[in-house]
Design a protein around this motif. Structure first.
Motif, PDB file in Angstrom:
ATOM      1  N   ARG A 124      16.323 -11.155 -12.874  1.00 44.28           N
ATOM      2  CA  ARG A 124      17.493 -11.977 -12.528  1.00 44.28           C
ATOM      3  C   ARG A 124      17.784 -11.873 -11.031  1.00 44.28           C
ATOM      4  O   ARG A 124      18.101 -12.864 -10.381  1.00 44.28           O
ATOM      5  N   TYR A 125      17.680 -10.674 -10.471  1.00 44.90           N
ATOM      6  CA  TYR A 125      17.913 -10.469  -9.043  1.00 44.90           C
ATOM      7  C   TYR A 125      16.933 -11.302  -8.216  1.00 44.90           C
ATOM      8  O   TYR A 125      17.311 -11.984  -7.261  1.00 44.90           O
ATOM      9  N   ILE A 126      15.651 -11.267  -8.606  1.00 47.81           N
ATOM     10  CA  ILE A 126      14.639 -12.021  -7.869  1.00 47.81           C
ATOM     11  C   ILE A 126      14.848 -13.518  -8.063  1.00 47.81           C
ATOM     12  O   ILE A 126      14.766 -14.293  -7.109  1.00 47.81           O
ATOM     13  N   GLU A 127      15.153 -13.945  -9.280  1.00 48.83           N
ATOM     14  CA  GLU A 127      15.407 -15.366  -9.541  1.00 48.83           C
ATOM     15  C   GLU A 127      16.568 -15.895  -8.713  1.00 48.83           C
ATOM     16  O   GLU A 127      16.591 -17.055  -8.316  1.00 48.83           O
ATOM     17  N   ASN A 128      17.558 -15.050  -8.428  1.00 52.32           N
ATOM     18  CA  ASN A 128      18.771 -15.490  -7.738  1.00 52.32           C
ATOM     19  C   ASN A 128      18.684 -15.376  -6.220  1.00 52.32           C
ATOM     20  O   ASN A 128      19.701 -15.475  -5.532  1.00 52.32           O
ATOM     21  N   GLN A 129      17.476 -15.175  -5.686  1.00 53.06           N
ATOM     22  CA  GLN A 129      17.322 -15.191  -4.232  1.00 53.06           C
ATOM     23  C   GLN A 129      17.719 -16.549  -3.712  1.00 53.06           C
ATOM     24  O   GLN A 129      17.584 -17.558  -4.399  1.00 53.06           O
ATOM     25  N   ASN A 130      18.177 -16.604  -2.503  1.00 57.45           N
ATOM     26  CA  ASN A 130      18.670 -17.850  -1.908  1.00 57.45           C
ATOM     27  C   ASN A 130      17.501 -18.665  -1.362  1.00 57.45           C
ATOM     28  O   ASN A 130      17.329 -18.797  -0.160  1.00 57.45           O
ATOM     29  N   ARG A 131      16.727 -19.249  -2.283  1.00 60.01           N
ATOM     30  CA  ARG A 131      15.518 -20.008  -1.922  1.00 60.01           C
ATOM     31  C   ARG A 131      15.902 -21.269  -1.158  1.00 60.01           C
ATOM     32  O   ARG A 131      16.797 -21.995  -1.543  1.00 60.01           O
ATOM     33  N   SER A 185       5.320  -8.583   8.588  1.00 57.62           N
ATOM     34  CA  SER A 185       5.580  -7.289   9.210  1.00 57.62           C
ATOM     35  C   SER A 185       4.604  -6.292   8.587  1.00 57.62           C
ATOM     36  O   SER A 185       4.250  -6.432   7.414  1.00 57.62           O
ATOM     37  N   PRO A 186       4.166  -5.287   9.340  1.00 57.27           N
ATOM     38  CA  PRO A 186       3.221  -4.332   8.757  1.00 57.27           C
ATOM     39  C   PRO A 186       3.847  -3.460   7.660  1.00 57.27           C
ATOM     40  O   PRO A 186       3.140  -2.883   6.851  1.00 57.27           O
ATOM     41  N   SER A 187       5.158  -3.381   7.614  1.00 58.85           N
ATOM     42  CA  SER A 187       5.810  -2.556   6.602  1.00 58.85           C
ATOM     43  C   SER A 187       6.100  -3.379   5.347  1.00 58.85           C
ATOM     44  O   SER A 187       6.013  -4.600   5.362  1.00 58.85           O
ATOM     45  N   TYR A 188       6.421  -2.697   4.270  1.00 59.64           N
ATOM     46  CA  TYR A 188       6.782  -3.364   3.020  1.00 59.64           C
ATOM     47  C   TYR A 188       7.588  -2.399   2.172  1.00 59.64           C
ATOM     48  O   TYR A 188       7.599  -1.195   2.414  1.00 59.64           O
ATOM     49  N   TYR A 189       8.265  -2.944   1.184  1.00 55.53           N
ATOM     50  CA  TYR A 189       8.986  -2.132   0.209  1.00 55.53           C
ATOM     51  C   TYR A 189       8.210  -2.175  -1.098  1.00 55.53           C
ATOM     52  O   TYR A 189       7.763  -3.237  -1.534  1.00 55.53           O
ATOM     53  N   ALA A 190       8.044  -1.025  -1.719  1.00 55.25           N
ATOM     54  CA  ALA A 190       7.458  -0.937  -3.051  1.00 55.25           C
ATOM     55  C   ALA A 190       8.307   0.034  -3.857  1.00 55.25           C
ATOM     56  O   ALA A 190       8.506   1.175  -3.442  1.00 55.25           O
ATOM     57  N   GLY A 191       8.818  -0.438  -4.971  1.00 57.16           N
ATOM     58  CA  GLY A 191       9.632   0.417  -5.827  1.00 57.16           C
ATOM     59  C   GLY A 191       9.239   0.221  -7.272  1.00 57.16           C
ATOM     60  O   GLY A 191       8.977  -0.902  -7.696  1.00 57.16           O
ATOM     61  N   THR A 192       9.194   1.315  -8.006  1.00 58.08           N
ATOM     62  CA  THR A 192       8.907   1.175  -9.423  1.00 58.08           C
ATOM     63  C   THR A 192      10.116   0.553 -10.097  1.00 58.08           C
ATOM     64  O   THR A 192      11.250   0.711  -9.641  1.00 58.08           O
ATOM     65  N   ALA A 193       9.854  -0.156 -11.156  1.00 57.15           N
ATOM     66  CA  ALA A 193      10.927  -0.876 -11.839  1.00 57.15           C
ATOM     67  C   ALA A 193      11.476  -0.085 -13.015  1.00 57.15           C
ATOM     68  O   ALA A 193      12.118  -0.634 -13.876  1.00 57.15           O
ATOM     69  N   GLY A 194      11.236   1.207 -13.053  1.00 54.34           N
ATOM     70  CA  GLY A 194      11.681   2.011 -14.184  1.00 54.34           C
ATOM     71  C   GLY A 194      13.164   2.297 -14.204  1.00 54.34           C
ATOM     72  O   GLY A 194      13.729   2.555 -15.252  1.00 54.34           O
ATOM     73  N   GLY A 195      13.839   2.256 -13.045  1.00 50.54           N
ATOM     74  CA  GLY A 195      15.253   2.609 -12.995  1.00 50.54           C
ATOM     75  C   GLY A 195      16.160   1.546 -13.571  1.00 50.54           C
ATOM     76  O   GLY A 195      17.074   1.835 -14.331  1.00 50.54           O
ATOM     77  N   ALA A 196      15.912   0.294 -13.249  1.00 50.69           N
ATOM     78  CA  ALA A 196      16.737  -0.806 -13.742  1.00 50.69           C
ATOM     79  C   ALA A 196      15.971  -1.545 -14.830  1.00 50.69           C
ATOM     80  O   ALA A 196      14.742  -1.625 -14.778  1.00 50.69           O
ATOM     81  N   PRO A 197      16.681  -2.106 -15.787  1.00 47.22           N
ATOM     82  CA  PRO A 197      15.975  -2.922 -16.785  1.00 47.22           C
ATOM     83  C   PRO A 197      15.255  -4.081 -16.099  1.00 47.22           C
ATOM     84  O   PRO A 197      15.747  -4.649 -15.124  1.00 47.22           O
ATOM     85  N   LEU A 198      14.081  -4.423 -16.598  1.00 46.05           N
ATOM     86  CA  LEU A 198      13.297  -5.494 -15.986  1.00 46.05           C
ATOM     87  C   LEU A 198      14.055  -6.816 -15.977  1.00 46.05           C
ATOM     88  O   LEU A 198      13.940  -7.587 -15.028  1.00 46.05           O
ATOM     89  N   ALA A 199      14.845  -7.072 -16.992  1.00 50.62           N
ATOM     90  CA  ALA A 199      15.617  -8.320 -17.033  1.00 50.62           C
ATOM     91  C   ALA A 199      16.581  -8.391 -15.851  1.00 50.62           C
ATOM     92  O   ALA A 199      16.752  -9.444 -15.232  1.00 50.62           O
ATOM     93  N   TYR A 234      -0.382   1.138 -21.085  1.00 55.22           N
ATOM     94  CA  TYR A 234       0.523   1.300 -19.954  1.00 55.22           C
ATOM     95  C   TYR A 234       1.527   0.163 -19.864  1.00 55.22           C
ATOM     96  O   TYR A 234       1.324  -0.915 -20.407  1.00 55.22           O
ATOM     97  N   ASP A 235       2.609   0.458 -19.185  1.00 52.97           N
ATOM     98  CA  ASP A 235       3.661  -0.514 -18.900  1.00 52.97           C
ATOM     99  C   ASP A 235       4.194  -0.165 -17.511  1.00 52.97           C
ATOM    100  O   ASP A 235       5.212   0.493 -17.372  1.00 52.97           O
ATOM    101  N   MET A 236       3.455  -0.569 -16.480  1.00 50.52           N
ATOM    102  CA  MET A 236       3.786  -0.202 -15.108  1.00 50.52           C
ATOM    103  C   MET A 236       4.102  -1.466 -14.312  1.00 50.52           C
ATOM    104  O   MET A 236       3.353  -2.439 -14.354  1.00 50.52           O
ATOM    105  N   HIS A 237       5.216  -1.414 -13.607  1.00 53.05           N
ATOM    106  CA  HIS A 237       5.637  -2.541 -12.775  1.00 53.05           C
ATOM    107  C   HIS A 237       6.042  -2.016 -11.403  1.00 53.05           C
ATOM    108  O   HIS A 237       6.582  -0.920 -11.287  1.00 53.05           O
TER     109      HIS A 237
END
Length: 138
Positions: free
Chosen positions: A129-136, A111-125, A15-18
């Motif tokens: 990059r999107y997550i790395e570029n969060q305004n930490r 919060s009791p809610s959350y977002y969950a999305g499969t990563a199949g639509g966009a390339p993982l890279a 498997y390759d599930m993200h």
């Protein structure tokens, strides 16, 4: 078949599930500093490992976090999310008691809610990059 490090093998499957998860703080309060996010990354990695998952990427801002998790088909995302949120809330409360006076008036970190999305639509890279570029926060 060529060697691919993204493909994982289970007892009866390959498997390759993200999943891309986003958790927001209760009422979007600005709670986190870099120190909190560093602790959260360690906590989330440990919880993922206990589910035979891998935390591939993590980052966040003052009021939310993003996780990219590789998981086997036997894992229920809702159970993983409940554990990630519950364990992280308990550990942050224990390790950062000053957060309690600042934030736990509502007795909840997340919060009791959350977002969950499969990563199949966009390339993982791209997703990494999107997550790395969060305004930490600094």
């Amino acid at each position: 078949m060529s060697e691919n490090n993204d493909v994982r093998k289970g007892r009866h499957c390959v498997y390759d599930m993200h999943v891309h998860l986003v958790f927001v703080t209760k009422y979007r309060h600005k709670v986190f500093t870099d120190e909190h996010l560093t602790a959260l990354e360690r906590i989330f990695a440990d919880v993922c490992a206990s589910f035979d998952c891998r935390l591939e990427e993590f980052n966040g801002e003052t009021d939310h976090v993003h996780l990219l998790v590789s998981f086997p088909p036997t894992v229920e995302i809702s159970r993983l999310v409940n554990s990630l949120k519950g364990v992280s809330s308990r550990y942050l409360r224990r390790d950062f008691p000053r957060l309690e006076q600042h934030y736990w008036k509502a007795k909840r970190l997340w919060s009791p809610s959350y977002y969950a999305g499969t990563a199949g639509g966009a390339p993982l890279a791209t997703l990494k990059r999107y997550i790395e570029n969060q305004n930490r926060p600094a």
